[in-house]
Design an enzyme around this catalytic site. Structure first.
Site, mmCIF file in Angstrom:
data_model
loop_
_atom_site.group_PDB
_atom_site.id
_atom_site.type_symbol
_atom_site.label_atom_id
_atom_site.label_comp_id
_atom_site.label_asym_id
_atom_site.label_seq_id
_atom_site.Cartn_x
_atom_site.Cartn_y
_atom_site.Cartn_z
ATOM 1 N N HIS A 196 5.842 -11.004 3.934
ATOM 2 C CA HIS A 196 5.343 -9.641 4.132
ATOM 3 C C HIS A 196 4.612 -9.546 5.471
ATOM 4 O O HIS A 196 3.590 -10.200 5.683
ATOM 5 C CB HIS A 196 4.391 -9.297 2.992
ATOM 6 C CG HIS A 196 3.879 -7.896 3.004
ATOM 7 N ND1 HIS A 196 2.544 -7.596 2.858
ATOM 8 C CD2 HIS A 196 4.525 -6.708 3.129
ATOM 9 C CE1 HIS A 196 2.392 -6.284 2.878
ATOM 10 N NE2 HIS A 196 3.574 -5.724 3.045
ATOM 11 N N GLU A 249 9.771 -9.611 6.689
ATOM 12 C CA GLU A 249 9.615 -8.156 6.700
ATOM 13 C C GLU A 249 8.641 -7.737 7.786
ATOM 14 O O GLU A 249 7.639 -8.414 8.043
ATOM 15 C CB GLU A 249 9.110 -7.705 5.324
ATOM 16 C CG GLU A 249 8.993 -6.205 5.134
ATOM 17 C CD GLU A 249 7.591 -5.667 5.342
ATOM 18 O OE1 GLU A 249 7.413 -4.438 5.247
ATOM 19 O OE2 GLU A 249 6.660 -6.461 5.619
ATOM 20 N N HIS A 303 2.221 -1.463 11.182
ATOM 21 C CA HIS A 303 2.228 -0.862 9.845
ATOM 22 C C HIS A 303 1.537 0.498 9.836
ATOM 23 O O HIS A 303 2.104 1.491 9.379
ATOM 24 C CB HIS A 303 1.548 -1.783 8.835
ATOM 25 C CG HIS A 303 1.423 -1.166 7.473
ATOM 26 N ND1 HIS A 303 0.312 -0.450 7.089
ATOM 27 C CD2 HIS A 303 2.281 -1.123 6.429
ATOM 28 C CE1 HIS A 303 0.488 0.006 5.853
ATOM 29 N NE2 HIS A 303 1.663 -0.385 5.427
ATOM 30 N N ASP A 324 7.292 -3.804 10.095
ATOM 31 C CA ASP A 324 7.264 -2.350 10.068
ATOM 32 C C ASP A 324 7.609 -1.768 11.431
ATOM 33 O O ASP A 324 7.091 -2.225 12.458
ATOM 34 C CB ASP A 324 5.871 -1.869 9.658
ATOM 35 C CG ASP A 324 5.445 -2.455 8.316
ATOM 36 O OD1 ASP A 324 6.153 -2.213 7.331
ATOM 37 O OD2 ASP A 324 4.416 -3.157 8.270
#
Length: 233
Positions: A16, A42, A57, A44
């Protein structure tokens, strides 16, 4: 690709925002720290003021850099002048806000980039990934299922995941299939073995987020296909 991997009984490990318990989230240091631990990494995606996809993010830089202001109000040069590491630890002083291109290049080929779209158009993501030659070895996910539908129409080779939370219903799976996505990425709290079976019966894969600690084993036992975790190790 995702279904083939899950068919042999493995559970994909998904870092994450990289490996964000051990390095500042959404930085190249965090992505590097996840390699060798995570199958997928992952991060953003947001659009800078001058139209470049960058990795962040929040909609502002306040929390994770030494600057202030909205990502959308800052140019790439302004964003990359910020320190994106010292808030986490002095050992990461000087880490910069990466572009989507830099993030993908830092993750491939050791792991698969899992790109969470927050802002930016389908055409901008398709163009960036096509320029990298990364239209089949990444996954793009979004809460905006209309975005996924449009992206799939532009470039159907890019694998997609539909993000969501709350109760998961069969009607939602139909909507997800219609976007072109073949993976459901769902918030963990409403997922039981019943939802796992329903997703699999629909021919889809299931990722759960964000899962840390001993409960990870519960989701492995349920048979989910991927676990998004702050600690991929």
């Amino acid at each position: 690709m995702l279904l083939a991997q899950s068919a042999i009984g493995s559970v994909l490990v998904i870092g994450h925002r990289g490996n964000d318990l051990f390095a500042p989230e959404n930085t190249l240091a965090s992505f590097t720290a996840a390699l060798g631990k995570a199958d997928y990494v992952e991060f953003d995606g947001r659009l800078s003021n001058d139209g470049v996809l960058v990795v962040m993010h929040d909609d502002t830089v306040d929390r994770t850099t030494d600057g202030t202001g909205a990502v959308a109000s800052l140019t790439l040069a302004q964003l990359q002048a910020l320190d994106a590491g010292s808030w986490f630890s002095t050992g990461f002083t000087g880490e910069r806000v990466p572009t989507l291109t830099q993030a993908v290049q830092s993750i491939l080929p050791q792991a698969t980039p899992l790109i969470h779209q927050y802002t930016g158009s389908p055409a901008q993501y398709v163009a960036a990934l096509a320029q990298l030659g990364a239209t089949t070895n990444v996954v793009v996910q979004s809460f905006d299922w209309a975005f996924l539908t449009s992206l799939h129409a532009l470039e159907p080779r890019i694998p997609l995941a539909a993000l969501g939370s709350g109760a998961l219903r069969a009607a939602q799976l139909t909507s997800i299939i219609n976007t072109g996505a073949r993976t459901v990425a769902w918030e963990q709290s409403t997922i039981t073995s019943n939802e796992v079976a329903m997703v699999h019966d629909a021919g889809l894969s299931l990722f759960v987020w964000t899962v840390d600690g001993p409960v990870i084993k519960t989701f492995i036992d349920m048979g989910v296909d991927g676990i998004i975790s702050d600690d991929p190790g």
